[in-house]
Scaffold this active site. Sequence first.
Site, PDB file in Angstrom:
ATOM      1  N   LYS A 157      42.221  38.035  31.927  1.00  0.00           N
ATOM      2  CA  LYS A 157      42.764  37.518  30.671  1.00  0.00           C
ATOM      3  C   LYS A 157      44.105  38.180  30.337  1.00  0.00           C
ATOM      4  O   LYS A 157      45.031  37.520  29.846  1.00  0.00           O
ATOM      5  CB  LYS A 157      41.763  37.733  29.525  1.00  0.00           C
ATOM      6  CG  LYS A 157      40.547  36.820  29.596  1.00  0.00           C
ATOM      7  CD  LYS A 157      40.958  35.374  29.451  1.00  0.00           C
ATOM      8  CE  LYS A 157      39.794  34.421  29.421  1.00  0.00           C
ATOM      9  NZ  LYS A 157      40.219  33.006  29.299  1.00  0.00           N
ATOM     10  N   HIS A 161      25.379  35.872  25.026  1.00  0.00           N
ATOM     11  CA  HIS A 161      25.824  36.947  24.144  1.00  0.00           C
ATOM     12  C   HIS A 161      24.783  37.215  23.068  1.00  0.00           C
ATOM     13  O   HIS A 161      23.790  36.494  22.944  1.00  0.00           O
ATOM     14  CB  HIS A 161      27.180  36.575  23.540  1.00  0.00           C
ATOM     15  CG  HIS A 161      28.279  36.520  24.547  1.00  0.00           C
ATOM     16  ND1 HIS A 161      28.863  35.332  24.963  1.00  0.00           N
ATOM     17  CD2 HIS A 161      28.909  37.505  25.244  1.00  0.00           C
ATOM     18  CE1 HIS A 161      29.797  35.597  25.864  1.00  0.00           C
ATOM     19  NE2 HIS A 161      29.854  36.892  26.052  1.00  0.00           N
ATOM     20  N   SER A 177      40.540  36.944  25.024  1.00  0.00           N
ATOM     21  CA  SER A 177      39.278  37.498  24.537  1.00  0.00           C
ATOM     22  C   SER A 177      39.559  38.861  23.930  1.00  0.00           C
ATOM     23  O   SER A 177      40.485  39.565  24.342  1.00  0.00           O
ATOM     24  CB  SER A 177      38.294  37.641  25.694  1.00  0.00           C
ATOM     25  OG  SER A 177      37.196  38.454  25.332  1.00  0.00           O
ATOM     26  N   SER A 178      38.733  39.246  22.973  1.00  0.00           N
ATOM     27  CA  SER A 178      38.918  40.560  22.342  1.00  0.00           C
ATOM     28  C   SER A 178      38.642  41.704  23.314  1.00  0.00           C
ATOM     29  O   SER A 178      39.020  42.845  23.054  1.00  0.00           O
ATOM     30  CB  SER A 178      38.018  40.697  21.110  1.00  0.00           C
ATOM     31  OG  SER A 178      36.652  40.550  21.473  1.00  0.00           O
ATOM     32  N   CYS A 179      38.015  41.414  24.466  1.00  0.00           N
ATOM     33  CA  CYS A 179      37.723  42.475  25.438  1.00  0.00           C
ATOM     34  C   CYS A 179      38.979  42.954  26.156  1.00  0.00           C
ATOM     35  O   CYS A 179      38.926  43.909  26.929  1.00  0.00           O
ATOM     36  CB  CYS A 179      36.682  42.021  26.451  1.00  0.00           C
ATOM     37  SG  CYS A 179      37.283  40.800  27.630  1.00  0.00           S
ATOM     38  N   TYR A 214      36.950  40.627  34.032  1.00  0.00           N
ATOM     39  CA  TYR A 214      37.238  39.496  33.148  1.00  0.00           C
ATOM     40  C   TYR A 214      38.431  39.816  32.254  1.00  0.00           C
ATOM     41  O   TYR A 214      39.339  38.989  32.079  1.00  0.00           O
ATOM     42  CB  TYR A 214      36.000  39.182  32.304  1.00  0.00           C
ATOM     43  CG  TYR A 214      36.191  38.071  31.304  1.00  0.00           C
ATOM     44  CD1 TYR A 214      36.227  36.749  31.711  1.00  0.00           C
ATOM     45  CD2 TYR A 214      36.315  38.349  29.942  1.00  0.00           C
ATOM     46  CE1 TYR A 214      36.390  35.715  30.792  1.00  0.00           C
ATOM     47  CE2 TYR A 214      36.487  37.330  29.013  1.00  0.00           C
ATOM     48  CZ  TYR A 214      36.522  36.010  29.451  1.00  0.00           C
ATOM     49  OH  TYR A 214      36.685  34.999  28.539  1.00  0.00           O
TER      50      TYR A 214
END
Length: 316
Positions: free
Chosen positions: A141, A180, A108-110, A137
């Site tokens: 990842k 989202h 994920s980009s997070c 989260y």
Amino acid sequence: MEKNSRIFVTGHRGLVGSALVKVLKDNGFENLLLRTHSELDLADQFQVDQFFKVEKPDYVFLAAAKVGGIIANNTYPAEFIFSNLQIQNNIIDSCHKNGTRKLLFLGSSCIYPKFAMQPMDEAQLLSGKLEPTNEPYAVAKIAGIVMCQSYNRQYGTNYISVMPTNLYGPGDNYHPENSHVLPALIRRFHEAKKNQISEVVVWGTGKPLREFLFSEDLARACVFLMNSYEVQGETDGGQIVNIGSGIEVSIRELAETIKEVVGYEGKLIFDLTKPDGTPRKLLDVSKLHRMGWKHQVELKEGIRIAYQDFLNRNFG
């Protein structure tokens, strides 16, 4: 991948997994291994081990994850880190023990630092502090990425990791609290239109910039990378690859586009007392572009498809 390869798509009922199944089938891959949660609990190590021993998948797309928006991440941080670590650990290790030829892990980009330079390139991983609201989260990842790289280095496996931007499309989550921003706005505008509400309120100024990618474009990129990107022989265990459109829009532009697609004719109000969040969040997708892949579905067209899916699923 050969057309008769045994391909395990985890999370095949979710936004990403369902898109992967559609794209794989559209490309002639029919030997897909699909299991619901009731048939195979990916958080149960014994069940996963037994599945791999019996089915022996050649290729695995690790798309299963516990996901949610800011509220969900803030409310259930322990569940987000524990569940995702369990799923990843079980799948990655079972791939190794049972000779899976290749694994694609979806991050994920997070994973990138809260104050990462924009656009965010792959080298910025672990270069700063994470956004606190989704840190559990993100840490899970990141652990998955490092686990794939570690297995590649130690065992010579071929496990690749990709980082998608904000996704939307058929099969999305439209829950009023846990979804989202894009699906949440689809639902909000639709309900305002249906109930003849005169205005829709959006948090903040509408100025923050965000990038969005249609879920089937992500799936096409994943299949492309599974077929073309190799990591064996790289001393660092393989680099991650960003997947996005490379195009950003403001929250105001996003809301106005959704308003138009839904056909809502009331007012759009921005609540300036509410926070904006991160000013900008854009992935640097130049690495993927150099490999020869670009997205196909533009935002307005994708929103039209997503809204039709929302209606077809009787949310309206």
